[in-house]
Design a protein around this motif. Structure first.
Motif, PDB file in Angstrom:
ATOM      1  N   GLY A  54       0.780  -1.139  -0.082  1.00  0.00           N
ATOM      2  CA  GLY A  54      -0.383   0.016   0.005  1.00  0.00           C
ATOM      3  C   GLY A  54       1.054   1.438  -0.376  1.00  0.00           C
ATOM      4  N   ARG A  55       2.138   1.534  -0.415  1.00  0.00           N
ATOM      5  CA  ARG A  55       3.262   2.539  -0.411  1.00  0.00           C
ATOM      6  C   ARG A  55       3.954   2.153  -1.807  1.00  0.00           C
ATOM      7  NH1 ARG A  55       2.118  -0.062   4.277  1.00  0.00           N
ATOM      8  NH2 ARG A  55       2.484   0.940   6.206  1.00  0.00           N
ATOM      9  N   ASP A  56       3.997   3.581  -2.252  1.00  0.00           N
ATOM     10  CA  ASP A  56       5.092   3.958  -3.335  1.00  0.00           C
ATOM     11  C   ASP A  56       6.401   3.154  -2.947  1.00  0.00           C
ATOM     12  OD1 ASP A  56       3.070   3.718  -4.835  1.00  0.00           O
ATOM     13  OD2 ASP A  56       3.008   6.012  -5.599  1.00  0.00           O
ATOM     14  N   LEU A  57       7.225   2.369  -3.233  1.00  0.00           N
ATOM     15  CA  LEU A  57       8.664   2.416  -3.439  1.00  0.00           C
ATOM     16  C   LEU A  57       9.421   2.528  -4.346  1.00  0.00           C
ATOM     17  CD1 LEU A  57      11.841   1.400  -1.508  1.00  0.00           C
ATOM     18  CD2 LEU A  57      10.653  -0.502  -2.449  1.00  0.00           C
ATOM     19  N   LYS A  58       9.839   4.379  -3.980  1.00  0.00           N
ATOM     20  CA  LYS A  58      11.154   4.704  -5.584  1.00  0.00           C
ATOM     21  C   LYS A  58      12.485   3.634  -5.316  1.00  0.00           C
ATOM     22  CE  LYS A  58       8.071   8.642  -6.727  1.00  0.00           C
ATOM     23  NZ  LYS A  58       8.217   7.884  -8.155  1.00  0.00           N
ATOM     24  N   LEU A  59      13.195   2.908  -6.079  1.00  0.00           N
ATOM     25  CA  LEU A  59      14.552   2.753  -6.287  1.00  0.00           C
ATOM     26  C   LEU A  59      14.376   3.977  -7.213  1.00  0.00           C
ATOM     27  CD1 LEU A  59      14.720  -0.925  -6.375  1.00  0.00           C
ATOM     28  CD2 LEU A  59      15.425   0.536  -4.842  1.00  0.00           C
ATOM     29  N   GLN A  82       9.728  16.987  -2.435  1.00  0.00           N
ATOM     30  CA  GLN A  82       8.922  15.902  -1.085  1.00  0.00           C
ATOM     31  C   GLN A  82       7.720  16.950  -0.487  1.00  0.00           C
ATOM     32  OE1 GLN A  82       7.977  12.798  -2.191  1.00  0.00           O
ATOM     33  NE2 GLN A  82       6.323  13.116  -0.165  1.00  0.00           N
ATOM     34  N   LYS A  83       6.654  16.989  -1.090  1.00  0.00           N
ATOM     35  CA  LYS A  83       6.073  17.045  -0.149  1.00  0.00           C
ATOM     36  C   LYS A  83       5.436  16.779   0.946  1.00  0.00           C
ATOM     37  CE  LYS A  83       4.312  20.682  -4.411  1.00  0.00           C
ATOM     38  NZ  LYS A  83       3.854  20.899  -5.311  1.00  0.00           N
ATOM     39  N   GLU A  84       5.740  15.475   0.839  1.00  0.00           N
ATOM     40  CA  GLU A  84       5.045  14.084   2.408  1.00  0.00           C
ATOM     41  C   GLU A  84       5.469  14.428   3.233  1.00  0.00           C
ATOM     42  OE1 GLU A  84       1.280  15.065   2.421  1.00  0.00           O
ATOM     43  OE2 GLU A  84       0.715  16.560   0.167  1.00  0.00           O
ATOM     44  N   ASN A  85       5.066  13.608   4.217  1.00  0.00           N
ATOM     45  CA  ASN A  85       6.194  12.562   4.857  1.00  0.00           C
ATOM     46  C   ASN A  85       6.308  11.054   3.904  1.00  0.00           C
ATOM     47  OD1 ASN A  85       5.947  14.620   7.314  1.00  0.00           O
ATOM     48  ND2 ASN A  85       3.736  12.996   8.313  1.00  0.00           N
ATOM     49  N   CYS A  86       7.574  10.941   4.353  1.00  0.00           N
ATOM     50  CA  CYS A  86       8.117  10.145   4.295  1.00  0.00           C
ATOM     51  C   CYS A  86       9.121   9.624   4.267  1.00  0.00           C
ATOM     52  CB  CYS A  86       8.510  10.468   2.613  1.00  0.00           C
ATOM     53  SG  CYS A  86      10.238  11.543   2.651  1.00  0.00           S
ATOM     54  N   GLU A 108       7.515  -0.321   8.082  1.00  0.00           N
ATOM     55  CA  GLU A 108       6.669  -0.247   9.688  1.00  0.00           C
ATOM     56  C   GLU A 108       7.050   1.692   9.826  1.00  0.00           C
ATOM     57  OE1 GLU A 108       8.239  -1.371  13.436  1.00  0.00           O
ATOM     58  OE2 GLU A 108       8.504  -2.821  11.948  1.00  0.00           O
ATOM     59  N   ALA A 109       8.162   2.363   9.519  1.00  0.00           N
ATOM     60  CA  ALA A 109       8.304   3.539   9.542  1.00  0.00           C
ATOM     61  C   ALA A 109       7.129   4.115   8.887  1.00  0.00           C
ATOM     62  CB  ALA A 109       9.488   3.803   9.229  1.00  0.00           C
ATOM     63  N   SER A 110       6.656   4.139   8.170  1.00  0.00           N
ATOM     64  CA  SER A 110       5.870   4.141   7.077  1.00  0.00           C
ATOM     65  C   SER A 110       4.060   4.124   6.953  1.00  0.00           C
ATOM     66  CB  SER A 110       5.915   4.818   5.852  1.00  0.00           C
ATOM     67  OG  SER A 110       6.130   3.051   4.719  1.00  0.00           O
ATOM     68  N   LYS A 111       3.296   5.108   7.270  1.00  0.00           N
ATOM     69  CA  LYS A 111       2.014   4.943   6.692  1.00  0.00           C
ATOM     70  C   LYS A 111       1.511   4.698   5.354  1.00  0.00           C
ATOM     71  CE  LYS A 111       1.153   7.925  10.729  1.00  0.00           C
ATOM     72  NZ  LYS A 111       0.504   9.071  11.224  1.00  0.00           N
ATOM     73  N   GLU A 112       0.168   4.208   5.070  1.00  0.00           N
ATOM     74  CA  GLU A 112       0.188   3.946   3.711  1.00  0.00           C
ATOM     75  C   GLU A 112      -0.282   5.092   2.539  1.00  0.00           C
ATOM     76  OE1 GLU A 112      -4.159   1.551   1.922  1.00  0.00           O
ATOM     77  OE2 GLU A 112      -3.330   1.107   4.231  1.00  0.00           O
TER      78      GLU A 112
END
Length: 465
Positions: free
Chosen positions: A326-331, A350-354, A430-434
């Motif tokens: 449910g998250r985007d992982l950018k490599l 980046q404007k939002e929490n990450c 775990e540290a991030s949110k959906e």
């Protein structure tokens, strides 16, 4: 008899290579380099033998080779040309041999006529004169992996030698890079230059860079009308007069710029149009201009050029976005100070929490000397620190990376060392949110390991596909 023996060696190399690729793929391995190594052992002059079977387009330079190649692939698709390409990024002689042989029948007949080849700068010197490319694109030159490439000008001279051995190749060069542009000086080759217009620069936090501060001809210090990043910009030598050449493909305006995309205005001979690029970042504007130059050379018109620029697919590990829980992982691959700095500056949009992760290895393909991390401007991360839920580090040099972050001003309680990379990914999730974004910045071998694990866990496509 000699002719028969040479023909036999080529045929044997083709059959053995194809069988090796097939076997490795059955085992879940990439099969991108080893088969080519075997082919070169069996038939050392295989590039000479294959040069007349393909129309060759080669892309080389320090940064942006893979993304530029992806854009060019889109241009070839739009032009209706069937082609083979080393999509996985295996860009040494072995990877290129594997790619070309995969486009041959068992009898040596080409299945497609065009080959788009991303090529390592050091390998370009020997491969280009043998393959006789029709088009050569050179993206830029920056300091990169000193233990493998040596001094910056040694890399430049490797590419220069390759071009001197390919006098009929059409060159597409970065006008804003004084080193890259010098390849067109006194060359018999036809040249197209690309670059940013004067004072077209959408970012702040400009970082001075001394990679190429002095004139390549007379060693006087360059003066700049404007600059973009590193040593790229509108340069001029006040002593001998060497200056940025006129760009036939030029970004004249940046109309919109954020962490998702850039909208730019591009000027070509006789036309001008706007395009919303599929990838963000100033460095990707340069990649788009190089790809547009190839599209223009293929006689593509504005609608087709815009279609490709707005819809091309990012390369393996190059701003690749993967859906994970449910998250985007950018490599985003990192391999030298200039490229790393541009990625960090992109993160500032980046404007939002990450969540931000780093996976730093020191294997041969990464460069065994990781002192270059101290040339990266991690200090600018302080501008976004309140948006980052945590900084995670992994890899064989995770501890070195953690120390570098600490010295850049990141609090120790915000830095987390995680081994192995499976724990790194789990901790970032775990540290991030959906619906939030996780940014993971690996070196090359770390990226291969991470991508392999992600493929198993989340049913992703193989990196060579």
């Amino acid at each position: 008899m000699r002719k028969f023996f040479e023909k036999f060696r080529l045929g044997l190399a083709i059959i053995v290579t194809k069988l090796t690729v097939f076997g490795l793929r059955l085992l879940g391995r990439g099969g991108t380099s080893l088969p080519g190594k075997i082919a070169l052992k069996i038939c050392p002059d295989i590039f000479f033998k294959l040069s007349d079977k393909f129309r060759i387009i080669m892309v080389t330079g320090t940064n942006g080779k893979t993304t530029t190649s992806r854009i060019i692939a889109g241009m070839l698709d739009k032009a209706g040309l069937k082609y083979i390409t080393n999509k996985s990024g295996a860009n040494l002689a072995s990877g290129i041999a594997t790619t070309l042989i995969s486009a041959l029948s068992l009898t040596g007949r080409p299945l497609v006529r065009t080959a788009l080849l991303e090529t390592d700068e050091a390998a370009f010197r020997t491969i280009a004169p043998k393959l006789k490319p029709e088009i050569v694109i050179v993206t830029n030159f920056f300091r990169d992996q000193l233990d493998r490439f040596g001094e910056l000008y040694a890399t430049l001279n490797s590419v220069r030698e390759g071009i001197q051995g390919s006098p009929e190749s059409k060159l597409i060069l970065n006008a804003d890079d004084s080193l890259c542009a010098s390849l067109g000086q006194n060359a018999p080759n036809p040249v197209i230059y690309f670059g940013l217009g004067d004072e077209v620069y959408p970012e702040e936090f400009l970082i001075a860079n001394a990679d190429a501060a002095y004139c390549i001809n007379c060693k006087s210090r360059y003066e700049y009308l404007s600059s973009s990043f590193g040593h790229l910009g509108h340069f001029k030598c006040p002593n001998c007069g060497y200056e940025r050449p006129v760009a036939q493909v030029e970004c004249t305006q940046v109309l919109d710029y954020d962490n998702i995309s850039s909208t730019i205005e591009i000027k070509l001979p006789g036309e001008k149009f706007a395009a919303k690029l599929a990838l963000p970042g100033l460095y990707n504007i340069y990649n788009a201009l190089a790809g547009t130059a190839v599209g223009h050379m293929l006689d593509l018109k504005e609608p087709d050029l815009v279609y490709v620029l707005e819809g091309f697919e990012c390369g393996f590990g190059r701003m690749e976005t993967l859906p994970v829980n449910g998250r985007d992982l950018k490599l985003i691959l990192v391999k030298n100070p200039t490229g790393f700095n541009q990625v960090l500056k992109y993160l500032l949009t980046q404007k939002e929490n990450c969540v931000v992760g780093f996976a730093i290895n020191d294997k041969l393909a990464d460069g065994t000397d990781i002192s270059w991390l101290w040339d990266v401007d991690f200090e600018i991360l302080s501008f976004m620190q309140n948006k980052v839920r945590g900084f995670f580090v992994s890899g064989t040099r995770a501890e070195d990376m953690a120390v570098r972050l600490k010295y850049s001003g990141i609090p120790s309680d915000s830095i987390f060392i995680k081994h192995p990379d499976t724990e790194l990914i789990d901790s970032m999730i775990e540290a991030s949110k959906e619906n939030e974004t996780m940014y993971l910045l690996p070196t090359y071998t770390a990226m291969l390991d991470i991508r392999k694990n992600l493929k198993k866990r989340f049913n992703l496509k193989e990196f060579w596909e």
